[in-house]
Enzyme design. Structure first.
Site, PDB file in Angstrom:
ATOM      1  CG  HIS A  77      -1.820  -1.206   1.270  1.00 10.95           C
ATOM      2  ND1 HIS A  77      -3.071  -1.200   0.689  1.00 10.95           N
ATOM      3  CD2 HIS A  77      -1.641  -2.451   1.773  1.00 10.95           C
ATOM      4  CE1 HIS A  77      -3.637  -2.399   0.859  1.00 10.95           C
ATOM      5  NE2 HIS A  77      -2.784  -3.176   1.512  1.00 10.95           N
ATOM      6  CG  LEU A  78       3.321   1.970  -3.001  1.00  8.72           C
ATOM      7  CD1 LEU A  78       3.861   2.120  -4.418  1.00  8.72           C
ATOM      8  CD2 LEU A  78       4.476   1.831  -2.012  1.00  8.72           C
ATOM      9  NE  ARG A  79      -1.527   3.246   3.757  1.00  9.58           N
ATOM     10  CZ  ARG A  79      -2.368   2.233   3.993  1.00  9.58           C
ATOM     11  NH1 ARG A  79      -3.366   1.983   3.161  1.00  9.58           N
ATOM     12  NH2 ARG A  79      -2.207   1.465   5.039  1.00  9.58           N
TER      13      ARG A  79
ATOM     14  CG  ASN B 217      -6.277   0.160   0.101  1.00  4.41           C
ATOM     15  OD1 ASN B 217      -5.210   0.185  -0.517  1.00  4.41           O
ATOM     16  ND2 ASN B 217      -6.345  -0.088   1.389  1.00  4.41           N
TER      17      ASN B 217
ATOM     18  CG  ASP C 170      -6.081  -5.630  -0.244  1.00  2.00           C
ATOM     19  OD1 ASP C 170      -6.307  -6.745   0.228  1.00  2.00           O
ATOM     20  OD2 ASP C 170      -5.273  -4.834   0.255  1.00  2.00           O
TER      21      ASP C 170
ATOM     22  CG  HIS D  33      -8.967  -8.579   2.339  1.00  2.00           C
ATOM     23  ND1 HIS D  33      -8.065  -7.862   3.068  1.00  2.00           N
ATOM     24  CD2 HIS D  33      -9.958  -8.906   3.207  1.00  2.00           C
ATOM     25  CE1 HIS D  33      -8.487  -7.760   4.329  1.00  2.00           C
ATOM     26  NE2 HIS D  33      -9.636  -8.383   4.436  1.00  2.00           N
TER      27      HIS D  33
ATOM     28  CG  ASP E 234      -1.266  -6.358   3.831  1.00  2.00           C
ATOM     29  OD1 ASP E 234      -1.524  -5.318   3.174  1.00  2.00           O
ATOM     30  OD2 ASP E 234      -2.086  -6.876   4.608  1.00  2.00           O
TER      31      ASP E 234
ATOM     32  CG  HIS F  44      -1.951   2.863   9.201  1.00  2.00           C
ATOM     33  ND1 HIS F  44      -2.950   3.359   8.401  1.00  2.00           N
ATOM     34  CD2 HIS F  44      -2.052   1.513   9.134  1.00  2.00           C
ATOM     35  CE1 HIS F  44      -3.637   2.356   7.875  1.00  2.00           C
ATOM     36  NE2 HIS F  44      -3.102   1.222   8.294  1.00  2.00           N
TER      37      HIS F  44
END
Lengths: 351, 430
Positions: B65-67, B97, B154, B181, B310, B314
């Site tokens: 997840h590279l955001r 996401n 996901d 997922h 994964d 955060h």
């Protein structure tokens, strides 16, 4: 591989370490009480004995013990008994108390638990008494403020001061005194009946009482009492038939049915009453000598009838009274602790 | 870009069945030559001495997840890929996401644009349904043309049977895997850890094993009912023995099912939560010890073909909350190799070449990433060079990731990365 964590009660990680480094886990002030499991038998004994001494002390002497010390009550949930008795306990020792509740504070504006705790610390709080709807919140508060934290109920997790006041009630009923050992309750069977799953009182008692030798029976229907509950501690059994549980019991702790939490659970309230209500007929038939306890609030006519709640076997009022004595001892213990390696601003010199 | 000659190292290239001393020449972003030590001569090449070191294909992480777009306070494509490079990864596949959800060719291209400043190759994985709402399929052909290498929702599993059937069928048509997922969210509302005695003790609602295995079984049933094509189902971050057994059965029945496991699911069990450590909170949750052991077994017996991190950054303030309020996920790019070597190779005696295959050639094969995960002549010049013996202590503060949410702070890991080369460019070390 994981670094060694020196904190007392955290479960061990099963992985053997290839080698060890020096990472430090967050520190929790030793004056805190977050779980009833945190207390050694020696600590339990000294808390109970301190409660006895404080209860019997001349009030005009007692209020010099923590004169002008600052205790904060941080309540994210409503409470009558716990809040009032902690407040009375602190005041009886001479401490200043301040109450912050979620509805009337900046918590409503989205302030985090950490920031709320830091704010209270900056205002001079030396101890925070926390009630939170979130399991584990007291650990976060203790870690982020460095202050002693007394858990006044966190989510479905624990309510250790309640377990201590329940223990005091039991000991007095048995004329057992306060010098507890691993065997003090060796011949005593205690049934905890009702909504165990959602109850922090049940968890704190079920963790504490077997350590003094008690046999603890958990009783309730499957949706409110999963089989895994028996693994809380050695010495716990599950009995789903309330009459059979009662017939073996010296002490019966009834729990409130939290109607707001029943949505979605396959549970019929009338059927529940039929199987699990403590009423005169059932108590007279199965447990005519047992002590009937309830942490409150009671929903009369649901888990317990008025006749039983107000009857001669009921210890409900004693429980509330014992709350003040126990909480005086816990606040004394919190403020007497030597604290962490003290880097907190504005604290040195006030002890 | 100068040619690079890597000399004297021990080359481990599982896809090419090489496990011995070789020299390696990289030129024009490709592997130009592989030969016995001293055989390759190149006067203009930059020389890297790799004596005592392992030279392996750059690692491939098919679940990060590279955001970006939308949550650059947690991570950006630039910082996330810098962490990847530091962890030996030269290819990362970015989950959709983001904010907004990557459900369009435009966002898919935007993520790959040079302006993002990626240190290593980013392949987007696009949303399987519009907005990942589980209702209407996105345009798989156009997404693939824009560079997407798989589709998934996901974090928001596809629960409807018919939508899952449509997704698998449509993806098969353009030869894209569907990644699921696997979590039946009807069973996990309000849950923040694994179900069981520990959850009861901590007063936390638990996610039952069946929430994962049940959905994997459902997906396999839907897959088995599709007769006119051969869709590829990939199960993300598998965490339970029951779900792994379902995958094994499906494969025995000839279905095209693959799966990945994260380092944290074979390194930790639920007890890492201890006193509500939010850096041990993720979804799927850390499971019971028996499930952790089953993940190790599945890796060793070959049922699990890849390790994926994964990686889920955060911000500190998000994790510094009450356990039930804190978001799911931990960072993982910089600890994956060190944990894999320490646990799988050192403790469980899995040959190093197999550890490397799990982290490179096999994930590349799962997502059909041509020329990646191998160092055969002509493949992409993606290389990691590391010291397989060297133990080191992981410190989150030194991480290249923008976020520091890891349960592995202070852990001693094994396998220290010396250099990472992405498409012929030195992106870490040196």
């Amino acid at each position: 591989m994981p670094p060694k964590t020196p904190d007392r009660k955290s479960p061990k990680i099963e992985i053997q370490s290839a080698s060890v480094s020096s990472a430090k886990p967050p520190l929790i002030d030793p004056g805190s009480l977050l779980s009833s499991n945190d207390l050694t038998i020696d600590e339990l004994r000294s808390i109970l004995e301190l409660a006895d001494r404080l209860e019997n002390e001349d009030p005009t002497q007692r209020d010099k013990r923590l004169f002008k010390r600052r205790v904060s009550l941080l309540f994210y949930e409503s409470s009558t008994r716990t809040r009032t008795s902690f407040e009375l306990a602190a005041k009886a020792l001479g401490a200043d108390t301040s109450l912050v509740s979620a509805q009337s504070s900046s918590i409503e504006k989205g302030e985090s638990l950490k920031d709320t705790g830091i704010t209270l610390r900056s205002l001079g709080a030396e101890c925070i008494i926390l009630r939170s709807p979130y399991s584990g919140a007291p650990y976060l508060l203790a870690e982020t403020t460095g202050l002693p934290v007394l858990n006044a109920g966190d989510g479905m997790h624990e309510h250790p001061s309640q377990a201590l006041l329940d223990l005091r009630t039991i000991l007095r009923h048995l004329n057992a005194g306060s010098k507890v050992t691993e065997k003090t309750l060796a011949d005593v069977t205690i049934t905890i009946c009702g909504d165990i799953f959602h109850s922090r009182v049940a968890r704190s008692n079920a963790l504490l009482l077997p350590r003094l030798g008690a046999r603890v029976i958990l009783c309730g229907p499957l949706p409110l009492l999963p089989e895994t509950a028996a693994q809380l501690a050695p010495g716990i059994v599950i009995e789903r038939d309330f009459d059979r549980a009662l017939a073996q019991s010296d002490i019966v702790m009834m729990l409130r049915i939290q109607a707001e939490r029943l949505a979605g659970l396959a549970l019929d309230l009338e059927e529940y009453k039929g199987r699990y209500q403590a009423n005169t007929a059932r108590i007279a038939a199965q447990a005519p000598r047992a002590l009937i306890m309830h942490p409150g609030p009671i929903i009369r006519g649901l888990e317990v009838t008025s006749e039983v709640a107000d009857g001669p076997q009921s210890a409900i009022a004693q429980q509330v009274r014992n709350g003040v004595a126990i909480r005086m001892a816990l606040i004394m213990r919190a403020l007497a602790s030597n604290g962490l390696h003290d880097v907190r601003p504005g604290k040195n010199g006030r002890r | 870009m100068n040619p690079i000659l890597i000399r004297g190292g021990h080359l481990v290239d599982p896809a090419a069945h090489v496990d011995g001393r070789r020299d390696l020449l990289l030129a024009d972003g490709k592997v130009a030559a592989v030969d016995m030590p001293g055989k390759i001569k190149h006067s203009a090449a930059e020389i890297i001495e790799a004596k005592g070191l392992v030279v392996a294909p750059g690692l491939v992480d098919i679940h990060v997840h590279l955001r970006e777009p939308g949550q650059s306070y947690k991570e950006t494509i630039a910082t996330g890929t810098a962490a990847a490079a530091a962890g030996g990864f030269t290819t990362v596949c970015a989950m959709p996401n983001t904010v907004p959800v990557n459900d369009s060719p435009e966002t898919t291209r935007w993520m790959q644009a040079p302006e993002r400043g990626a240190a290593v190759r980013v392949f987007p994985i696009a949303a399987a349904t519009r907005g990942s709402m589980g209702e209407n399929l996105t345009e798989y052909g156009a997404l693939k043309a824009a560079g997407a290498v798989a589709v998934t929702d996901d974090g928001k599993p596809i629960l409807g049977d018919s939508v899952m059937r449509q997704a698998l069928t449509a993806a098969a048509r353009v030869n894209l895997p569907v990644i699921q997922h696997a979590e039946d969210t009807r069973l996990t509302g309000g849950c923040s850890m694994n179900a069981g005695a520990l959850a009861f003790r901590l007063g936390l609602r638990g996610m039952p094993v069946q929430a994962e295995s049940g959905l994997v079984e459902r997906d396999i049933r839907v897959l088995s009912e599709i007769k006119d094509s051969r869709p590829h189902l990939h199960v993300a971050h598998l965490s339970t023995k029951a779900a792994l057994d379902a995958v094994r059965r499906a494969r025995r029945n000839g279905l095209r099912v693959t799966c990945e496991v994260t380092p944290h699911h074979f390194a930790l069990n639920e007890e890492a939560i201890a006193n509500y450590n939010t850096n041990a909170k993720m979804n799927p949750p850390l499971r019971a010890e028996a499930d952790r052991e089953a993940m190790i077994e599945g890796i060793i017996d070959g049922s699990i073909e890849c390790i994926a991190t994964d990686h889920a950054p955060h911000a500190l303030h998000e994790k510094e909350q009450e356990f039930e309020r804190a978001p799911n996920g931990i960072t993982g790019l910089e600890t994956a190799l060190g944990l894999s070597i320490a646990i799988l190779h050192v403790r469980h005696k899995l040959p190093l070449s197999r550890v490397i295959a799990l982290l490179s050639s096999q994930p590349a094969a799962v997502l059909n990433l041509k020329g990646r995960g191998t160092l055969a002549v002509g493949s992409v010049a993606d290389v990691v060079i590391f010291d397989p013996q060297k133990q080191w202590t992981f410190r989150a503060l030194q991480s290249k990731s923008r976020s520091k949410n890891t349960p592995f702070e202070g852990w001693t890991l094994q396998g220290k990365i010396a250099r990472t080369i992405s498409e012929g460019r030195m992106v870490y070390g040196g």
